[in-house]
Scaffold this motif. Sequence first.
Motif, PDB file in Angstrom:
ATOM      1  N   PHE A  40       0.851  -1.184   0.000  1.00 45.23           N
ATOM      2  CA  PHE A  40       0.000   0.000   0.000  1.00 45.23           C
ATOM      3  C   PHE A  40       0.889   1.237   0.000  1.00 45.23           C
ATOM      4  O   PHE A  40       1.868   1.309   0.747  1.00 45.23           O
ATOM      5  CB  PHE A  40      -0.883   0.007   1.253  1.00 45.23           C
ATOM      6  N   SER A  41       0.530   2.217  -0.841  1.00 45.10           N
ATOM      7  CA  SER A  41       1.248   3.481  -0.808  1.00 45.10           C
ATOM      8  C   SER A  41       0.303   4.612  -1.199  1.00 45.10           C
ATOM      9  O   SER A  41      -0.670   4.403  -1.928  1.00 45.10           O
ATOM     10  CB  SER A  41       2.461   3.456  -1.748  1.00 45.10           C
ATOM     11  N   CYS A  42       0.594   5.788  -0.690  1.00 46.61           N
ATOM     12  CA  CYS A  42      -0.158   6.994  -1.024  1.00 46.61           C
ATOM     13  C   CYS A  42       0.588   8.188  -0.451  1.00 46.61           C
ATOM     14  O   CYS A  42       1.627   8.035   0.181  1.00 46.61           O
ATOM     15  CB  CYS A  42      -1.579   6.931  -0.468  1.00 46.61           C
ATOM     16  N   LYS A  43       0.028   9.361  -0.700  1.00 46.51           N
ATOM     17  CA  LYS A  43       0.546  10.579  -0.066  1.00 46.51           C
ATOM     18  C   LYS A  43      -0.552  11.126   0.828  1.00 46.51           C
ATOM     19  O   LYS A  43      -1.728  11.092   0.469  1.00 46.51           O
ATOM     20  CB  LYS A  43       0.941  11.608  -1.113  1.00 46.51           C
ATOM     21  N   ASN A  44      -0.159  11.632   1.994  1.00 50.27           N
ATOM     22  CA  ASN A  44      -1.150  12.211   2.895  1.00 50.27           C
ATOM     23  C   ASN A  44      -1.356  13.689   2.551  1.00 50.27           C
ATOM     24  O   ASN A  44      -0.782  14.199   1.585  1.00 50.27           O
ATOM     25  CB  ASN A  44      -0.762  11.991   4.368  1.00 50.27           C
ATOM     26  N   ALA A  45      -2.166  14.384   3.319  1.00 45.71           N
ATOM     27  CA  ALA A  45      -2.506  15.778   3.046  1.00 45.71           C
ATOM     28  C   ALA A  45      -1.279  16.692   3.057  1.00 45.71           C
ATOM     29  O   ALA A  45      -1.255  17.721   2.380  1.00 45.71           O
ATOM     30  CB  ALA A  45      -3.539  16.273   4.061  1.00 45.71           C
ATOM     31  N   ASP A  46      -0.228  16.302   3.801  1.00 41.34           N
ATOM     32  CA  ASP A  46       0.999  17.097   3.876  1.00 41.34           C
ATOM     33  C   ASP A  46       2.009  16.718   2.801  1.00 41.34           C
ATOM     34  O   ASP A  46       3.129  17.234   2.791  1.00 41.34           O
ATOM     35  CB  ASP A  46       1.648  16.938   5.256  1.00 41.34           C
ATOM     36  N   GLY A  47       1.647  15.777   1.922  1.00 41.39           N
ATOM     37  CA  GLY A  47       2.544  15.354   0.853  1.00 41.39           C
ATOM     38  C   GLY A  47       3.557  14.301   1.257  1.00 41.39           C
ATOM     39  O   GLY A  47       4.448  13.969   0.476  1.00 41.39           O
ATOM     40  N   ILE A  48       3.434  13.778   2.465  1.00 39.72           N
ATOM     41  CA  ILE A  48       4.356  12.737   2.939  1.00 39.72           C
ATOM     42  C   ILE A  48       3.921  11.401   2.358  1.00 39.72           C
ATOM     43  O   ILE A  48       2.738  11.056   2.378  1.00 39.72           O
ATOM     44  CB  ILE A  48       4.375  12.677   4.478  1.00 39.72           C
TER      45      ILE A  48
END
Length: 147
Positions: A40-48
């Motif tokens: 699983f991968s993604c970016k959070n609201a802060d771009g992390i």
Amino acid sequence: MARQPAKTLWYDRPRYVFMEFCVEDSTDVKVDLDDYKVVFSCKNADGIEMYNEINFYDRTNSKDSQNKRSGRSITLFVRKWKEKVAWPRLTKEDIKPAWLSVDFDNWRDWQGDEEVEAAMVEQYAELMQSVTKKGPPPAMDDLDDDI
């Protein structure tokens, strides 16, 4: 920029294992699932960048599994290869990562549910018998015609 694991909740059911990756306002979501693991991968609201790799406790049926994204999380429904076999843990390894927790709000001990369900059906049947005994209809002469 370094990546970090997403907080992950999981619970077990007779046919599925449910996982919730807790990432609010996620973007670039990728869920790569095979019969033995999920990446699983993604970016959070802060771009992390958030990244989790989980080797499953047992084999799954990746073709009959789904994921659903909401504003607060990504939920994964993974079909078990062997139904009605409880998983004592999510991971193949006997070590629990700090980011992985049991979802106690949704967890329940489903083993032995057949006996509980049979007792509930019997109780329901008894309740229905006591309710379906018919007597004379109630008098309705006190109802007013004006609304």
